[in-house]
Motif scaffolding. Sequence first.
Motif, short mmCIF file in Angstrom:
data_model
loop_
_atom_site.label_atom_id
_atom_site.label_comp_id
_atom_site.label_asym_id
_atom_site.label_seq_id
_atom_site.Cartn_x
_atom_site.Cartn_y
_atom_site.Cartn_z
N SER A 31 -19.86 -54.69 -58.78
CA SER A 31 -19.53 -54.35 -60.17
C SER A 31 -18.30 -55.12 -60.65
CB SER A 31 -19.33 -52.85 -60.33
OG SER A 31 -18.25 -52.40 -59.57
N LYS A 32 -17.36 -55.45 -59.77
CA LYS A 32 -16.19 -56.24 -60.14
C LYS A 32 -16.55 -57.71 -60.40
CE LYS A 32 -12.72 -53.63 -57.60
NZ LYS A 32 -11.81 -53.67 -56.44
N ASN A 33 -17.56 -58.21 -59.71
CA ASN A 33 -17.92 -59.62 -59.81
C ASN A 33 -18.84 -59.94 -60.97
OD1 ASN A 33 -16.37 -60.21 -57.57
ND2 ASN A 33 -18.07 -60.00 -56.14
N GLY A 34 -18.97 -59.04 -61.92
CA GLY A 34 -19.73 -59.32 -63.13
C GLY A 34 -21.23 -59.33 -62.96
N ASP A 35 -21.77 -58.49 -62.11
CA ASP A 35 -23.20 -58.43 -61.92
C ASP A 35 -23.90 -57.63 -63.02
OD1 ASP A 35 -23.00 -58.22 -58.33
OD2 ASP A 35 -23.28 -59.95 -59.62
N ARG A 36 -23.14 -57.13 -63.99
CA ARG A 36 -23.72 -56.32 -65.05
C ARG A 36 -23.69 -57.07 -66.38
NH1 ARG A 36 -25.02 -51.51 -63.41
NH2 ARG A 36 -24.04 -50.59 -61.63
N VAL A 37 -24.78 -56.91 -67.15
CA VAL A 37 -24.88 -57.52 -68.48
C VAL A 37 -25.35 -56.46 -69.46
CG1 VAL A 37 -25.35 -59.85 -67.64
CG2 VAL A 37 -27.25 -58.31 -68.07
N VAL A 38 -25.07 -56.68 -70.74
CA VAL A 38 -25.51 -55.76 -71.78
C VAL A 38 -26.81 -56.30 -72.38
CG1 VAL A 38 -24.92 -54.74 -74.00
CG2 VAL A 38 -23.16 -55.04 -72.26
N GLU A 39 -27.78 -55.43 -72.47
CA GLU A 39 -29.11 -55.79 -72.97
C GLU A 39 -29.44 -54.87 -74.14
OE1 GLU A 39 -32.95 -55.00 -70.62
OE2 GLU A 39 -32.21 -56.94 -69.88
N ARG A 40 -30.09 -55.39 -75.16
CA ARG A 40 -30.48 -54.58 -76.32
C ARG A 40 -31.91 -54.08 -76.09
NH1 ARG A 40 -27.87 -52.63 -80.37
NH2 ARG A 40 -28.87 -52.44 -82.37
N ARG A 41 -32.09 -52.76 -76.10
CA ARG A 41 -33.41 -52.16 -75.90
C ARG A 41 -33.77 -51.30 -77.11
NH1 ARG A 41 -33.61 -50.59 -69.52
NH2 ARG A 41 -33.28 -52.71 -68.78
N CYS A 42 -35.02 -51.37 -77.48
CA CYS A 42 -35.48 -50.65 -78.67
C CYS A 42 -36.63 -49.71 -78.28
CB CYS A 42 -35.95 -51.63 -79.73
SG CYS A 42 -34.66 -52.80 -80.22
N GLU A 43 -36.69 -48.57 -78.98
CA GLU A 43 -37.75 -47.60 -78.73
C GLU A 43 -38.09 -46.87 -80.01
OE1 GLU A 43 -36.15 -44.97 -75.80
OE2 GLU A 43 -34.71 -44.09 -77.18
N ARG A 44 -39.26 -46.31 -80.04
CA ARG A 44 -39.70 -45.54 -81.20
C ARG A 44 -39.25 -44.10 -81.02
NH1 ARG A 44 -45.92 -45.65 -83.41
NH2 ARG A 44 -45.65 -44.22 -85.15
N ARG A 45 -38.54 -43.59 -82.01
CA ARG A 45 -38.03 -42.21 -81.94
C ARG A 45 -38.73 -41.35 -82.99
NH1 ARG A 45 -31.95 -42.36 -80.43
NH2 ARG A 45 -32.16 -43.31 -78.38
N TYR A 46 -39.11 -40.17 -82.56
CA TYR A 46 -39.78 -39.23 -83.45
C TYR A 46 -38.78 -38.21 -83.94
CZ TYR A 46 -43.96 -41.39 -81.60
OH TYR A 46 -44.91 -42.31 -81.27
N PRO A 47 -38.94 -37.74 -85.20
CA PRO A 47 -37.97 -36.78 -85.76
C PRO A 47 -38.00 -35.44 -85.08
CG PRO A 47 -39.77 -37.16 -87.31
CD PRO A 47 -39.99 -38.06 -86.13
#
Length: 120
Positions: free
Chosen positions: A104-120
Amino acid sequence: MQTQLKMLCLGSLLAFSAVASAQTYGPKDEGRRFNDGSKVVCHNVEVQRNSKDPNRITGTAIGAVAGGLLGNQVGGGNGKKVATVAGAVAGGAAGRHIQGNQQSKNGDRVVERRCERRYP
């Protein structure tokens, strides 16, 4: 027997078609609204990428060997066997934890944009 086989095939076909028709959404769909009141919502998710050892097997193995060797130095007779096993288990857990911290210190993590359908 043939009727059961036909029903099984039909059920499998329906299940496959439901999975095959599952739709995925991307950032370009964000805010899209549907007739049933649902909409596409996107959010950022932190994920681990490009790790050479995501299961931390190396850290666990090295820790277990080191812990087993140290545990073998303690006690005598059956106590020595118990100490060796306990040392191997504790060492494996510690090695896994240490390797996880390093990844985790060596930058093995990235931010990814995920989308989903949400119901009211």
